[in-house]
Design a protein around this motif. Structure first.
Motif, mmCIF file in Angstrom:
data_model
loop_
_atom_site.group_PDB
_atom_site.id
_atom_site.type_symbol
_atom_site.label_atom_id
_atom_site.label_comp_id
_atom_site.label_asym_id
_atom_site.label_seq_id
_atom_site.Cartn_x
_atom_site.Cartn_y
_atom_site.Cartn_z
ATOM 1 N N ASN A 144 -23.029 -43.738 -30.767
ATOM 2 C CA ASN A 144 -21.907 -43.328 -31.611
ATOM 3 C C ASN A 144 -21.479 -44.451 -32.544
ATOM 4 O O ASN A 144 -21.140 -44.219 -33.710
ATOM 5 C CB ASN A 144 -20.716 -42.913 -30.737
ATOM 6 C CG ASN A 144 -20.909 -41.562 -30.089
ATOM 7 O OD1 ASN A 144 -21.634 -40.714 -30.606
ATOM 8 N ND2 ASN A 144 -20.281 -41.349 -28.948
ATOM 9 N N VAL A 145 -21.486 -45.674 -32.025
ATOM 10 C CA VAL A 145 -21.100 -46.821 -32.837
ATOM 11 C C VAL A 145 -22.092 -47.028 -33.985
ATOM 12 O O VAL A 145 -21.704 -47.282 -35.128
ATOM 13 C CB VAL A 145 -21.010 -48.098 -31.968
ATOM 14 C CG1 VAL A 145 -20.849 -49.340 -32.840
ATOM 15 C CG2 VAL A 145 -19.844 -47.993 -30.996
ATOM 16 N N VAL A 171 -11.846 -48.199 -30.902
ATOM 17 C CA VAL A 171 -13.196 -47.622 -30.959
ATOM 18 C C VAL A 171 -13.336 -46.499 -29.936
ATOM 19 O O VAL A 171 -13.806 -45.396 -30.239
ATOM 20 C CB VAL A 171 -14.267 -48.707 -30.704
ATOM 21 C CG1 VAL A 171 -15.656 -48.063 -30.594
ATOM 22 C CG2 VAL A 171 -14.262 -49.738 -31.816
ATOM 23 N N THR A 172 -12.916 -46.765 -28.698
ATOM 24 C CA THR A 172 -13.009 -45.758 -27.638
ATOM 25 C C THR A 172 -12.114 -44.561 -27.942
ATOM 26 O O THR A 172 -12.486 -43.414 -27.662
ATOM 27 C CB THR A 172 -12.613 -46.373 -26.288
ATOM 28 O OG1 THR A 172 -13.483 -47.466 -26.006
ATOM 29 C CG2 THR A 172 -12.728 -45.347 -25.164
ATOM 30 N N ALA A 173 -10.955 -44.824 -28.514
ATOM 31 C CA ALA A 173 -10.033 -43.731 -28.859
ATOM 32 C C ALA A 173 -10.700 -42.740 -29.802
ATOM 33 O O ALA A 173 -10.624 -41.515 -29.593
ATOM 34 C CB ALA A 173 -8.764 -44.301 -29.495
ATOM 35 N N PHE A 174 -11.386 -43.245 -30.805
ATOM 36 C CA PHE A 174 -11.992 -42.341 -31.789
ATOM 37 C C PHE A 174 -13.276 -41.701 -31.277
ATOM 38 O O PHE A 174 -13.612 -40.593 -31.705
ATOM 39 C CB PHE A 174 -12.225 -43.093 -33.102
ATOM 40 C CG PHE A 174 -10.960 -43.339 -33.868
ATOM 41 C CD1 PHE A 174 -10.267 -42.294 -34.455
ATOM 42 C CD2 PHE A 174 -10.433 -44.615 -33.965
ATOM 43 C CE1 PHE A 174 -9.080 -42.508 -35.134
ATOM 44 C CE2 PHE A 174 -9.257 -44.850 -34.647
ATOM 45 C CZ PHE A 174 -8.565 -43.799 -35.238
ATOM 46 N N THR A 175 -13.996 -42.374 -30.383
ATOM 47 C CA THR A 175 -15.164 -41.709 -29.792
ATOM 48 C C THR A 175 -14.710 -40.567 -28.874
ATOM 49 O O THR A 175 -15.385 -39.533 -28.788
ATOM 50 C CB THR A 175 -16.052 -42.688 -29.010
ATOM 51 O OG1 THR A 175 -15.292 -43.311 -27.973
ATOM 52 C CG2 THR A 175 -16.626 -43.748 -29.934
ATOM 53 N N ASP A 184 -13.917 -37.781 -31.092
ATOM 54 C CA ASP A 184 -15.190 -37.143 -31.487
ATOM 55 C C ASP A 184 -15.659 -36.176 -30.410
ATOM 56 O O ASP A 184 -16.124 -35.066 -30.705
ATOM 57 C CB ASP A 184 -16.268 -38.212 -31.724
ATOM 58 C CG ASP A 184 -16.173 -38.835 -33.106
ATOM 59 O OD1 ASP A 184 -15.591 -38.206 -34.006
ATOM 60 O OD2 ASP A 184 -16.676 -39.959 -33.276
ATOM 61 N N ASP A 185 -15.556 -36.616 -29.165
ATOM 62 C CA ASP A 185 -15.947 -35.753 -28.047
ATOM 63 C C ASP A 185 -15.108 -34.475 -28.025
ATOM 64 O O ASP A 185 -15.618 -33.387 -27.726
ATOM 65 C CB ASP A 185 -15.784 -36.495 -26.719
ATOM 66 C CG ASP A 185 -16.807 -37.606 -26.544
ATOM 67 O OD1 ASP A 185 -17.831 -37.580 -27.253
ATOM 68 O OD2 ASP A 185 -16.578 -38.496 -25.707
ATOM 69 N N LYS A 186 -13.825 -34.635 -28.355
ATOM 70 C CA LYS A 186 -12.937 -33.474 -28.366
ATOM 71 C C LYS A 186 -13.317 -32.524 -29.501
ATOM 72 O O LYS A 186 -13.378 -31.301 -29.317
ATOM 73 C CB LYS A 186 -11.489 -33.946 -28.524
ATOM 74 C CG LYS A 186 -10.448 -32.858 -28.330
ATOM 75 C CD LYS A 186 -9.036 -33.394 -28.545
ATOM 76 C CE LYS A 186 -8.708 -34.481 -27.544
ATOM 77 N NZ LYS A 186 -7.296 -34.951 -27.694
ATOM 78 N N ASP A 187 -13.595 -33.085 -30.686
ATOM 79 C CA ASP A 187 -13.969 -32.258 -31.840
ATOM 80 C C ASP A 187 -15.312 -31.555 -31.616
ATOM 81 O O ASP A 187 -15.517 -30.426 -32.076
ATOM 82 C CB ASP A 187 -14.048 -33.113 -33.109
ATOM 83 C CG ASP A 187 -12.676 -33.614 -33.557
ATOM 84 O OD1 ASP A 187 -11.665 -33.024 -33.122
ATOM 85 O OD2 ASP A 187 -12.618 -34.594 -34.320
ATOM 86 N N ASP A 188 -16.230 -32.248 -30.918
ATOM 87 C CA ASP A 188 -17.566 -31.683 -30.675
ATOM 88 C C ASP A 188 -17.617 -30.842 -29.398
ATOM 89 O O ASP A 188 -18.708 -30.420 -28.982
ATOM 90 C CB ASP A 188 -18.601 -32.808 -30.581
ATOM 91 C CG ASP A 188 -18.737 -33.583 -31.888
ATOM 92 O OD1 ASP A 188 -18.383 -33.027 -32.941
ATOM 93 O OD2 ASP A 188 -19.179 -34.747 -31.839
#
Length: 245
Positions: A12-13, A69-73, A76-80
């Motif tokens: 993801n990074v 960084v972890t917050a936005f990943t 992303d998991d929530k959006d996906d």
């Protein structure tokens, strides 16, 4: 499972330039501090705590960055719909989140430790003192990740919450001016505890004037760990309720 999620986080990074920038930001902070602190010391009067305030801010900032960084990943998991998909698999969604938070803590800890040692912000601190400061300071990483995900539904809201949570980083600066019982007004901020530990180390090094302090370095460490774990537990419950997991 830890290795699998770690590989996923690194992918993801690599995939998002914003994450790459965040991941490299501690290096930028170290370089900035290495040249900026001596410059500030040459510009201010002896006894002015400005260089030490900047040093403390940079030390505590590293955990915050990996938390972001972890917050936005996680967003992303929530959006996906990754978290929703995990509900029909043998993998526990809560364990998945905990592992991601653990990864943010590990990277935050390593970055804080290396930044403090390489820049020599705390010249007379022992390795073990720096180790304890990094251990408590890095707890801000999972805290920031949970704060952002508990109060935002998407990345746009996440950016707003992250900026607002950045105000928490300003609280430890007040330890240079708050003495004795007055620090009771700061204890709710997670960064206060490592901030006071850094302050004590600076006092012992003669970098800042002596002030009245309630506890010793090790007592602030113990209380800081206990408080931050309780704080993270509360945030985790709030996040699980918000995410319905």
């Amino acid at each position: 499972m830890f290795r699998t999620i770690l590989k996923s986080e690194l992918k993801n990074v690599k995939r998002d330039k914003m994450y790459i920038f965040f991941a490299l930001f501690p290096v930028i902070l170290a370089l900035l501090g290495y040249f900026l602190i001596p410059y500030i010391e040459g510009q201010v009067q002896p006894g002015n705590p400005a260089p030490q305030i900047v040093a403390m801010f940079l030390i505590l900032m590293t955990g915050y960055i990996f938390g972001a960084v972890t917050a936005f990943t996680l967003l992303d998991d929530k959006d996906d719909n990754v978290l929703m998909s995990l509900k029909i698999t043998p993998i526990s969604v809560r364990l998945y989140v905990i592992v991601k938070l653990s990864i943010s803590y590990i990277f935050g800890f390593i970055a804080t430790l290396l930044l403090t040692l390489v820049t020599n912000f705390l010249p007379d601190a022992t390795f073990w003192e720096v180790l304890l400061i990094a251990a408590v300071g890095a707890l801000q990483a999972p805290a920031i990740a949970l704060i952002v995900n508990s109060f935002s539904k998407n990345k746009v809201e996440g950016f707003v919450i992250m900026k607002l949570s950045g105000l928490i980083l300003m609280v430890p600066v007040l330890v240079f001016f708050i003495q004795s019982w007055q620090e009771v007004f700061l204890i709710l901020a997670p960064g206060f505890w490592p901030g006071r530990m850094i302050h004590i180390s600076m006092i012992e090094s003669g970098l800042v004037p002596q002030v009245d302090i309630n506890f010793t370095f090790i007592v602030y460490f113990i209380i800081g760990v206990i408080y931050n774990i309780l704080f993270l537990t509360l945030l985790m419950k709030l996040h699980n309720k918000k995410a319905n997991i």
